[in-house]
Motif scaffolding. Structure first.
Motif, PDB file in Angstrom:
ATOM      1  N   GLY A  32      -8.955  12.968 -12.741  1.00 10.58           N
ATOM      2  CA  GLY A  32      -9.085  13.253 -11.310  1.00 10.58           C
ATOM      3  C   GLY A  32      -7.971  12.669 -10.469  1.00 10.58           C
ATOM      4  O   GLY A  32      -8.108  12.527  -9.259  1.00 10.58           O
ATOM      5  N   VAL A  33      -6.857  12.307 -11.113  1.00  9.60           N
ATOM      6  CA  VAL A  33      -5.713  11.800 -10.350  1.00  9.60           C
ATOM      7  C   VAL A  33      -4.722  12.938 -10.146  1.00  9.60           C
ATOM      8  O   VAL A  33      -4.378  13.635 -11.092  1.00  9.60           O
ATOM      9  N   SER A  34      -4.298  13.139  -8.918  1.00 13.02           N
ATOM     10  CA  SER A  34      -3.328  14.205  -8.668  1.00 13.02           C
ATOM     11  C   SER A  34      -2.374  13.772  -7.562  1.00 13.02           C
ATOM     12  O   SER A  34      -2.564  12.735  -6.922  1.00 13.02           O
ATOM     13  N   GLY A  35      -1.366  14.577  -7.358  1.00 10.44           N
ATOM     14  CA  GLY A  35      -0.435  14.333  -6.246  1.00 10.44           C
ATOM     15  C   GLY A  35       0.201  12.968  -6.253  1.00 10.44           C
ATOM     16  O   GLY A  35       0.337  12.338  -5.200  1.00 10.44           O
ATOM     17  N   VAL A  36       0.626  12.495  -7.428  1.00  9.38           N
ATOM     18  CA  VAL A  36       1.243  11.167  -7.481  1.00  9.38           C
ATOM     19  C   VAL A  36       2.689  11.272  -6.992  1.00  9.38           C
ATOM     20  O   VAL A  36       3.445  12.132  -7.440  1.00  9.38           O
ATOM     21  N   ARG A  37       3.051  10.413  -6.066  1.00  7.92           N
ATOM     22  CA  ARG A  37       4.414  10.388  -5.531  1.00  7.92           C
ATOM     23  C   ARG A  37       4.875   8.934  -5.533  1.00  7.92           C
ATOM     24  O   ARG A  37       4.139   8.038  -5.144  1.00  7.92           O
ATOM     25  N   GLN A  38       6.103   8.706  -6.003  1.00 11.41           N
ATOM     26  CA  GLN A  38       6.611   7.341  -5.970  1.00 11.41           C
ATOM     27  C   GLN A  38       7.681   7.194  -4.901  1.00 11.41           C
ATOM     28  O   GLN A  38       8.590   8.012  -4.786  1.00 11.41           O
TER      29      GLN A  38
ATOM     30  N   MET B   1      -9.910  11.285  -1.916  1.00  7.69           N
ATOM     31  CA  MET B   1      -9.488  10.005  -1.355  1.00  7.69           C
ATOM     32  C   MET B   1      -8.070   9.663  -1.806  1.00  7.69           C
ATOM     33  O   MET B   1      -7.696   9.895  -2.943  1.00  7.69           O
ATOM     34  N   LYS B   2      -7.286   9.171  -0.847  1.00  8.19           N
ATOM     35  CA  LYS B   2      -5.882   8.858  -1.102  1.00  8.19           C
ATOM     36  C   LYS B   2      -5.753   7.350  -1.322  1.00  8.19           C
ATOM     37  O   LYS B   2      -6.392   6.565  -0.623  1.00  8.19           O
ATOM     38  N   ALA B   3      -4.919   6.958  -2.280  1.00  6.05           N
ATOM     39  CA  ALA B   3      -4.653   5.534  -2.478  1.00  6.05           C
ATOM     40  C   ALA B   3      -3.160   5.286  -2.312  1.00  6.05           C
ATOM     41  O   ALA B   3      -2.325   6.099  -2.727  1.00  6.05           O
ATOM     42  N   LEU B   4      -2.855   4.166  -1.668  1.00  2.32           N
ATOM     43  CA  LEU B   4      -1.465   3.763  -1.459  1.00  2.32           C
ATOM     44  C   LEU B   4      -1.312   2.411  -2.146  1.00  2.32           C
ATOM     45  O   LEU B   4      -2.031   1.462  -1.822  1.00  2.32           O
ATOM     46  N   ILE B   5      -0.419   2.339  -3.106  1.00  6.70           N
ATOM     47  CA  ILE B   5      -0.267   1.108  -3.886  1.00  6.70           C
ATOM     48  C   ILE B   5       1.120   0.541  -3.640  1.00  6.70           C
ATOM     49  O   ILE B   5       2.121   1.231  -3.823  1.00  6.70           O
ATOM     50  N   LYS B   6       1.149  -0.711  -3.188  1.00  9.34           N
ATOM     51  CA  LYS B   6       2.430  -1.392  -2.961  1.00  9.34           C
ATOM     52  C   LYS B   6       2.657  -2.365  -4.096  1.00  9.34           C
ATOM     53  O   LYS B   6       1.818  -3.235  -4.344  1.00  9.34           O
ATOM     54  N   ILE B   7       3.773  -2.224  -4.787  1.00 11.20           N
ATOM     55  CA  ILE B   7       4.082  -3.114  -5.904  1.00 11.20           C
ATOM     56  C   ILE B   7       5.345  -3.888  -5.552  1.00 11.20           C
ATOM     57  O   ILE B   7       6.396  -3.296  -5.292  1.00 11.20           O
ATOM     58  N   THR B   8       5.229  -5.200  -5.494  1.00  3.31           N
ATOM     59  CA  THR B   8       6.370  -6.039  -5.118  1.00  3.31           C
ATOM     60  C   THR B   8       6.604  -7.095  -6.182  1.00  3.31           C
ATOM     61  O   THR B   8       5.670  -7.515  -6.872  1.00  3.31           O
ATOM     62  N   LEU B   9       7.842  -7.530  -6.301  1.00  8.85           N
ATOM     63  CA  LEU B   9       8.156  -8.613  -7.229  1.00  8.85           C
ATOM     64  C   LEU B   9       7.547  -9.909  -6.724  1.00  8.85           C
ATOM     65  O   LEU B   9       7.521 -10.167  -5.519  1.00  8.85           O
ATOM     66  N   ILE B  42       3.475   3.680  -4.484  1.00  4.86           N
ATOM     67  CA  ILE B  42       2.919   4.827  -5.207  1.00  4.86           C
ATOM     68  C   ILE B  42       1.752   5.404  -4.416  1.00  4.86           C
ATOM     69  O   ILE B  42       0.841   4.667  -4.033  1.00  4.86           O
ATOM     70  N   GLU B  43       1.810   6.690  -4.157  1.00  2.00           N
ATOM     71  CA  GLU B  43       0.723   7.384  -3.469  1.00  2.00           C
ATOM     72  C   GLU B  43       0.036   8.283  -4.478  1.00  2.00           C
ATOM     73  O   GLU B  43       0.715   8.954  -5.253  1.00  2.00           O
ATOM     74  N   LEU B  44      -1.293   8.317  -4.449  1.00  2.00           N
ATOM     75  CA  LEU B  44      -1.979   9.267  -5.328  1.00  2.00           C
ATOM     76  C   LEU B  44      -3.289   9.719  -4.724  1.00  2.00           C
ATOM     77  O   LEU B  44      -3.863   9.047  -3.872  1.00  2.00           O
ATOM     78  N   ASP B  45      -3.731  10.873  -5.153  1.00  2.50           N
ATOM     79  CA  ASP B  45      -5.017  11.415  -4.718  1.00  2.50           C
ATOM     80  C   ASP B  45      -6.036  11.205  -5.822  1.00  2.50           C
ATOM     81  O   ASP B  45      -5.746  11.435  -6.997  1.00  2.50           O
ATOM     82  N   LEU B  46      -7.225  10.751  -5.420  1.00  2.00           N
ATOM     83  CA  LEU B  46      -8.289  10.496  -6.392  1.00  2.00           C
ATOM     84  C   LEU B  46      -9.429  11.466  -6.160  1.00  2.00           C
ATOM     85  O   LEU B  46      -9.734  11.817  -5.018  1.00  2.00           O
ATOM     86  N   ALA B  47     -10.083  11.872  -7.253  1.00  3.19           N
ATOM     87  CA  ALA B  47     -11.246  12.741  -7.112  1.00  3.19           C
ATOM     88  C   ALA B  47     -12.436  11.928  -6.589  1.00  3.19           C
ATOM     89  O   ALA B  47     -13.277  12.455  -5.859  1.00  3.19           O
ATOM     90  N   ALA B  48     -12.505  10.648  -6.951  1.00  7.88           N
ATOM     91  CA  ALA B  48     -13.626   9.796  -6.532  1.00  7.88           C
ATOM     92  C   ALA B  48     -13.713   9.727  -5.012  1.00  7.88           C
ATOM     93  O   ALA B  48     -12.700   9.625  -4.333  1.00  7.88           O
ATOM     94  N   SER B  49     -14.934   9.799  -4.474  1.00 10.26           N
ATOM     95  CA  SER B  49     -15.084   9.731  -3.026  1.00 10.26           C
ATOM     96  C   SER B  49     -15.763   8.429  -2.608  1.00 10.26           C
ATOM     97  O   SER B  49     -15.930   8.151  -1.420  1.00 10.26           O
ATOM     98  N   ASP B  50     -16.153   7.632  -3.586  1.00 12.30           N
ATOM     99  CA  ASP B  50     -16.828   6.365  -3.309  1.00 12.30           C
ATOM    100  C   ASP B  50     -15.786   5.249  -3.286  1.00 12.30           C
ATOM    101  O   ASP B  50     -15.104   4.997  -4.285  1.00 12.30           O
ATOM    102  N   ALA B  51     -15.619   4.591  -2.138  1.00 13.27           N
ATOM    103  CA  ALA B  51     -14.515   3.643  -1.962  1.00 13.27           C
ATOM    104  C   ALA B  51     -14.502   2.489  -2.979  1.00 13.27           C
ATOM    105  O   ALA B  51     -13.463   2.216  -3.579  1.00 13.27           O
ATOM    106  N   GLU B  72       5.068  -8.883 -11.202  1.00 16.71           N
ATOM    107  CA  GLU B  72       4.829  -8.103  -9.981  1.00 16.71           C
ATOM    108  C   GLU B  72       3.437  -8.332  -9.405  1.00 16.71           C
ATOM    109  O   GLU B  72       2.473  -8.541 -10.140  1.00 16.71           O
ATOM    110  N   ASN B  73       3.356  -8.293  -8.079  1.00 18.68           N
ATOM    111  CA  ASN B  73       2.084  -8.262  -7.368  1.00 18.68           C
ATOM    112  C   ASN B  73       1.811  -6.837  -6.923  1.00 18.68           C
ATOM    113  O   ASN B  73       2.747  -6.057  -6.734  1.00 18.68           O
ATOM    114  N   TYR B  74       0.538  -6.508  -6.735  1.00 19.46           N
ATOM    115  CA  TYR B  74       0.250  -5.198  -6.166  1.00 19.46           C
ATOM    116  C   TYR B  74      -0.829  -5.316  -5.106  1.00 19.46           C
ATOM    117  O   TYR B  74      -1.634  -6.248  -5.136  1.00 19.46           O
ATOM    118  N   SER B  75      -0.801  -4.384  -4.159  1.00 17.70           N
ATOM    119  CA  SER B  75      -1.891  -4.314  -3.193  1.00 17.70           C
ATOM    120  C   SER B  75      -2.285  -2.858  -3.038  1.00 17.70           C
ATOM    121  O   SER B  75      -1.455  -1.951  -3.145  1.00 17.70           O
TER     122      SER B  75
END
Lengths: 80, 80
Positions: A32-38, B1-9, B42-51, B72-75
């Protein structure tokens, strides 16, 4: 003052790196993961303490060096 | 649901790419810029709708594939 710059590919621009991540996530069983953009995330410290001046300076940095405005969008966030 | 993941050193990990950006900005005449660090977004779309479930899934993705947790750290940020 700290600036956080998010650089992302414009819509419609192919993102093979994002596609590779999407395929790898699928292979690892994440469904269920789609639209991944880096994109890129750049953090920097500025000597300027005036927010509008700092934003204008970072804007110029993005235009001149950090982003390729033909294919990339950028957004700037200032943190005191 | 969209997820935005920030990965930093992590702090203390050398960032030659950030250093190169810092030097290039200096060469272009941008003074007072320091502490440049480059990370990934990294941006991605998830099928899950439960946060909470979506956050847990993205957390597992970060641990297993997206981030190298040694350096690396991520948020994670969820957007409806």
């Amino acid at each position: 003052m700290k600036a956080l710059i998010k650089i992302t590919l414009k819509n419609g621009v192919l993102d093979p790196q994002g596609k590779a991540i999407e395929n790898a996530l699928g292979a690892l069983g994440f469904d269920g993961v789609s639209g991944v953009r880096q994109g890129k995330l750049i953090e920097l410290d500025l000597a300027a303490s005036d927010a509008p001046a700092a934003r204008a300076e970072v804007e110029r940095m993005c235009q001149n060096l950090l982003a390729n405005t033909v294919i990339e969008n950028y957004s700037i966030e200032l943190v005191n």
